[in-house]
Design an enzyme around this catalytic site. Structure first.
Site, short mmCIF file in Angstrom:
data_model
loop_
_atom_site.label_atom_id
_atom_site.label_comp_id
_atom_site.label_asym_id
_atom_site.label_seq_id
_atom_site.Cartn_x
_atom_site.Cartn_y
_atom_site.Cartn_z
N GLN A 1 10.99 10.77 48.64
CA GLN A 1 11.32 9.41 49.10
C GLN A 1 11.30 8.39 47.97
O GLN A 1 11.03 7.22 48.19
CB GLN A 1 10.40 8.99 50.25
CG GLN A 1 10.67 9.82 51.50
CD GLN A 1 10.01 9.28 52.74
OE1 GLN A 1 8.99 8.62 52.68
NE2 GLN A 1 10.60 9.56 53.89
N MET B 1 38.20 -6.99 68.47
CA MET B 1 38.79 -7.76 67.38
C MET B 1 39.74 -6.89 66.55
O MET B 1 40.81 -7.36 66.14
CB MET B 1 37.68 -8.35 66.50
CG MET B 1 38.19 -9.28 65.42
SD MET B 1 39.20 -10.60 66.09
CE MET B 1 37.98 -11.87 66.34
C1 LIG Z 1 29.10 -2.76 60.73
C2 LIG Z 1 30.51 -3.11 61.00
N1 LIG Z 1 31.43 -2.14 61.11
C3 LIG Z 1 32.73 -2.47 61.36
C4 LIG Z 1 33.11 -3.77 61.48
C5 LIG Z 1 34.57 -4.12 61.74
N2 LIG Z 1 34.74 -4.80 63.02
C6 LIG Z 1 34.81 -6.14 63.13
S1 LIG Z 1 34.95 -6.67 64.70
C7 LIG Z 1 34.96 -5.11 65.28
C8 LIG Z 1 35.09 -4.82 66.75
C9 LIG Z 1 33.90 -5.22 67.49
O1 LIG Z 1 33.99 -4.69 68.78
P1 LIG Z 1 32.99 -5.12 69.92
O2 LIG Z 1 31.61 -5.03 69.42
O3 LIG Z 1 33.30 -4.34 71.14
O4 LIG Z 1 33.31 -6.66 70.13
P2 LIG Z 1 34.68 -7.36 70.62
O5 LIG Z 1 35.51 -7.65 69.42
O6 LIG Z 1 35.36 -6.43 71.56
O7 LIG Z 1 34.20 -8.61 71.27
C10 LIG Z 1 34.85 -4.18 64.23
C11 LIG Z 1 34.85 -2.73 64.40
C12 LIG Z 1 32.11 -4.74 61.33
N3 LIG Z 1 32.38 -6.05 61.40
N4 LIG Z 1 30.82 -4.39 61.11
#
Ligand SMILES: Cc1ncc(C[n+]2csc(CCOP(=O)(O)OP(=O)(O)O)c2C)c(N)n1
Lengths: 215, 587
Positions: free
Chosen positions: B139, B502
């Site tokens: 670690q 998003m």
């Molecule tokens: C740790 C991380 N991984 C990937 C992303 C890319 N990302 C931005 S918004 C999003 C979708 C989020 O989906 P959800 O939590 O269902 O929220 P919604 O947009 O549907 O309200 C992703 C994958 C991120 N911002 N953070």
């Protein structure tokens, strides 16, 4: 100060930059002597994919204060931003950047060549005189020359020695003294007092008038 | 030719693992010194997770139970996000404990998040014995070098004698100037080492560190002159107001000059959302007027903000017609993205009153009317359909509207990242500063649940509501265990659109609806909550919405409400990437 004047002093480009070339800047950084600081400074460049031409670390006239000398080729705007990022580091006391005419600088180079070739074919004496070089080691199998000077001079000797089978070449990082600097003793005193003095009022826009450019 | 081969020579050979951790004969262990430092810095709450290399500190903590409240999280990332939520809601420095190796690397996302959002944190990580450094010990990981780009300062302690002064520096650096995360890595031998403890002195000055540039009056005067001459002055502000605790000074400033003011996502809640001069949010999904009129104003006054690309859109078409005044505590922000005509370096708590004093009273009503006109247009095309939809499906906006009605704008709203974040920030009402906790700069999914836990510890008298997507909740859902064990009261609202919304929106708008891996399945969240002893409910229709939200808000203790919303709704307005702010699309 009028707005036009502020803009003019800060955002003027050098003639090199106008020609689309990146001028050479020497950055001088005064720091605490702290493990890990080299990395902290290095990643400011690598994060922005900026190549460091040369980097030297050294003690200074002040005990406990360290000095980095960094050479890069970039536009002044980039160099100014880099210096601000460097100065933002907690263990950095001060960062300056200067063009070549504002500093006195030297680099050292070592050249290892086969002694027999050199002795036979070259007028060693002339060579040494022409390039201000000196022989550091002369052995039966090889000779090591040394020059100290500007890049053109060290490069010139490479060219001159190349035909004779250069075995090894190495050049040091640049070290530089800022012509108009009065050293770090006084500055440090103001940094040490807990109530910041005038010297701490660092503002590139007003400090343009100073002889030594401070950020 | 001899090749140079050098063996690593351990500097510290003595194995101190057998030394007792606590003081004998007046001597004190490094671990005790760590805890004494926390007490001296008025720390009450620590978010952490134990492990081999930090066991001596945890052992000492056993006896400090009455003075220090340690919250056992379920993952170190949860721990650091909780500390961030704590810091953001309380205005104080968050503290995190983690062990070496995987414990420390699990902090990295939170450090990056705190770094870009200027959140004051002190993270203490255990490290292997000093004599094992560089030997690939169990670690062992190079935490200092891994965290250098994402910390304001970091330092490795290998000798207990350093602990008090290093922690004093850590707290001073984390909380002063432009705040940020600090990580202190303490080798196990230093934690165990008995030494002559000389007490704790707070740090107030470091010679190489200048947290606040001194204000230059001539620039304040120059700025005041520009504002007084302006026909269309426009203020944009960021978290600097909140971090500088300058909310009052800021309100006085805009009120004297009748200056329209728009916030970045990080500046939100520095003035109440209902402030008559508050014209809305900037940025990609911000309000119509603030974005369009950025390219119409004649003087743009940026306060405590850093011109993030999500705020500026295309830079070469950003406010080119305007003179720019930039007030910031961090000199490296001046000219970084947008050139300032007049830079006002300094703490805005000092500079704003100086500027206000020089302002002429002005009415600016014609200019303010322009914002009102744009707001009307936005209301007609975007806001009304979102808040009062005619379709059967619920929209995220009407859920937030319902929440506003029930909390009256007094809740702390913690959002995750995605569509729900943008909708929450667009429509949530805030009466008080430090009420909006979101991952702005890094956009870290998984932030909200642990940050909400931390926010509740930071502001125990407030209702804390976490608004999270069905994707993001699953990134740190294990923190329901932290809620279970501590009994902390957090309201969790999952806005479930059954998509990584998003990303899906971008795929719809810019990639011909090629929904590549954005269709996400979820477990029965209510059942998951139930398994953790947390009450919950799932609703999908309009009729029960208000009652369901009310049940959640009124519930004693944590509650999870899952709201099924329209699957393919989009957030508008939107400044498409690569476009100018004035090219903002209303649909
Ligand atoms: C740790 C991380 N991984 C990937 C992303 C890319 N990302 C931005 S918004 C999003 C979708 C989020 O989906 P959800 O939590 O269902 O929220 P919604 O947009 O549907 O309200 C992703 C994958 C991120 N911002 N953070």
């Amino acid at each position: 100060m009028s707005e036009d004047k502020i803009k003019a002093t800060v955002h003027s480009l050098s003639s090199l930059e106008r020609a689309g070339l990146r001028p050479e800047y020497t950055i001088t950084v005064y720091t605490e002597n702290q493990v890990g600081l080299l990395n902290r400074i290095a990643i400011i460049f690598s994060r922005r994919k900026i190549n460091v031409d040369s980097l030297n670390t050294s003690p200074t006239e002040v005990e406990s204060v360290h000095r980095f000398t960094i050479v890069i080729n970039e536009t002044e705007e980039v160099v100014r931003k880099l210096c601000r990022q460097i100065e933002k580091q907690v263990d950095v006391l001060k960062a300056f950047y200067n063009t070549e005419d504002e500093i006195v600088w030297q680099e050292m180079a070592l050249y290892k060549v086969p002694t027999d070739e050199i002795a036979e074919k070259v007028k060693v004496e002339r060579l040494l005189r022409e390039y201000g070089a000196r022989a550091v080691v002369i052995r039966k199998d090889y000779t090591v020359f040394e020059t100290t000077g500007h890049r053109e001079e060290t490069d010139g000797l490479i060219k001159a020695l190349e035909p004779y089978g250069m075995i090894e070449f190495v050049r040091s990082a640049r070290i530089a003294i800022i012509k108009d600097s009065s050293g770090f003793h006084e500055k440090l005193k103001t940094y040490e007092s807990s109530a910041p003095g005038d010297e701490l009022v660092e503002n590139g826009f007003l400090n343009q008038q100073e002889e030594v450019f401070t950020m | 030719m001899a090749e140079v081969k050098e063996l690593i020579k351990p500097e510290i050979k003595e194995d101190v693992s057998t030394l007792p951790p606590c003081g004998i004969d007046g001597a004190v262990s490094g671990s005790v010194a760590v805890l004494e430092a926390l007490i001296a810095e008025d720390v009450e709450t620590i978010f952490g997770y134990p492990g081999g290399a930090i066991m001596p500190i945890y052992d000492a903590l056993y006896d400090y139970d009455a003075k220090l409240n340690h919250i056992l999280v379920r993952h170190e990332q949860g721990g650091i996000h909780a500390a961030q939520g704590f810091a953001r809601a309380s205005g104080r420095t968050g503290v995190v404990f983690a062990t070496s190796g995987p414990g420390a690397t699990n902090l990295v996302t939170g450090l990056a998040d705190a770094m870009i959002d200027s959140t004051p944190l002190v993270c203490i990580t255990g490290q292997v014995f000093a004599h094992l450094l560089g030997t690939d010990a169990f670690q062992e990981t190079d935490v200092i070098n891994i965290t250098t780009p994402v910390t304001k300062w970091n330092y490795q302690v290998t000798d207990a004698n350093e602990i008090s002064s290093v922690l004093a520096k850590a707290f001073y650096i984390a909380g002063s100037g432009r705040p940020g995360p600090v990580l202190i890595d303490i080798t196990k031998n230093a934690q165990l080492q008995l030494f002559d403890y000389k007490g704790y002195t707070k740090c107030t000055h470091i010679r190489s560190y200048r947290p606040k540039p001194i204000v230059r009056k001539e620039y304040v005067e120059e700025a005041a002159k520009l504002i007084n001459e302006a026909k269309k002055p426009f203020v944009i502000f960021g978290q600097g107001i909140i971090l500088g605790k300058a909310e009052k000074e800021f309100a006085a400033f805009i009120e004297k000059g009748n200056l329209p003011a728009a916030w970045t996502i990080m500046g939100m809640s520095a003035i109440p959302t209902h402030h008559p001069l508050g014209v809305g949010m900037l940025g990609m999904h911000g309000n119509y007027g603030p974005n369009v009129l950025t390219n119409d104003c004649d003087v743009l006054i940026a306060v405590g903000m850093r011109f993030d690309d999500r705020v500026t859109g295309r830079l070469d078409k950003y406010a080119k017609q305007a003179k720019v005044i930039h007030l910031d505590i961090d000199p490296s922000e001046i000219d970084k993205n947008v050139k300032a005509t007049v830079p006002v370096w300094g703490d805005c708590k000092e500079t704003l009153p100086m500027l206000t004093a020089l302002l002429n009273k002005k009415d600016n009503s014609e200019w303010l009317q322009k914002f009102a006109d744009h707001a009307k247009e936005e209301a007609a095309t975007c806001i009304t359909p979102e808040l009062n939809p005619t379709s059967d499906e619920l929209t995220m906006g009407e859920v937030i509207k319902t929440l506003n009605e029930l909390t009256g704008g007094n809740a702390i709203i913690v959002t995750d990242v995605g569509q729900h974040q943008m909708v929450a920030c667009r429509y949530a009402k805030y009466n008080n500063s430090k009420s909006n906790v979101t991952s702005g700069g890094l956009g870290t999914m998984g932030f909200a649940l642990p940050a909400a836990i931390g926010a509740k510890f930071g502001a125990p008298d407030k209702t804390v509501v976490a608004i999270i997507g069905d994707g993001g909740i699953q990134m740190t859902i294990q923190e329901l265990g932290t809620i279970m064990q501590t009994g902390v009261d957090v309201k969790i609202m999952i806005l479930n659109n059954q998509f990584l919304g998003m990303v899906r929106q971008w795929q719809e708008l810019f990639m011909e609806k090629r929904y590549s891996f954005t269709n996400i399945q979820s477990p029965d969240f209510v059942k998951v909550a139930e398994a953790y002893g947390i009450a919950g409910k799932k609703i999908s229709g309009r009729p029960g919405l208000k009652d369901a939200v009310k049940t959640m808000v009124d519930h004693k203790g944590s509650y999870l409400l899952e709201v099924m919303v329209g699957k393919e709704n989009n957030v508008f307005p939107m400044v498409p990437q690569g476009c100018s702010v004035s090219e903002i699309r209303l649909k």
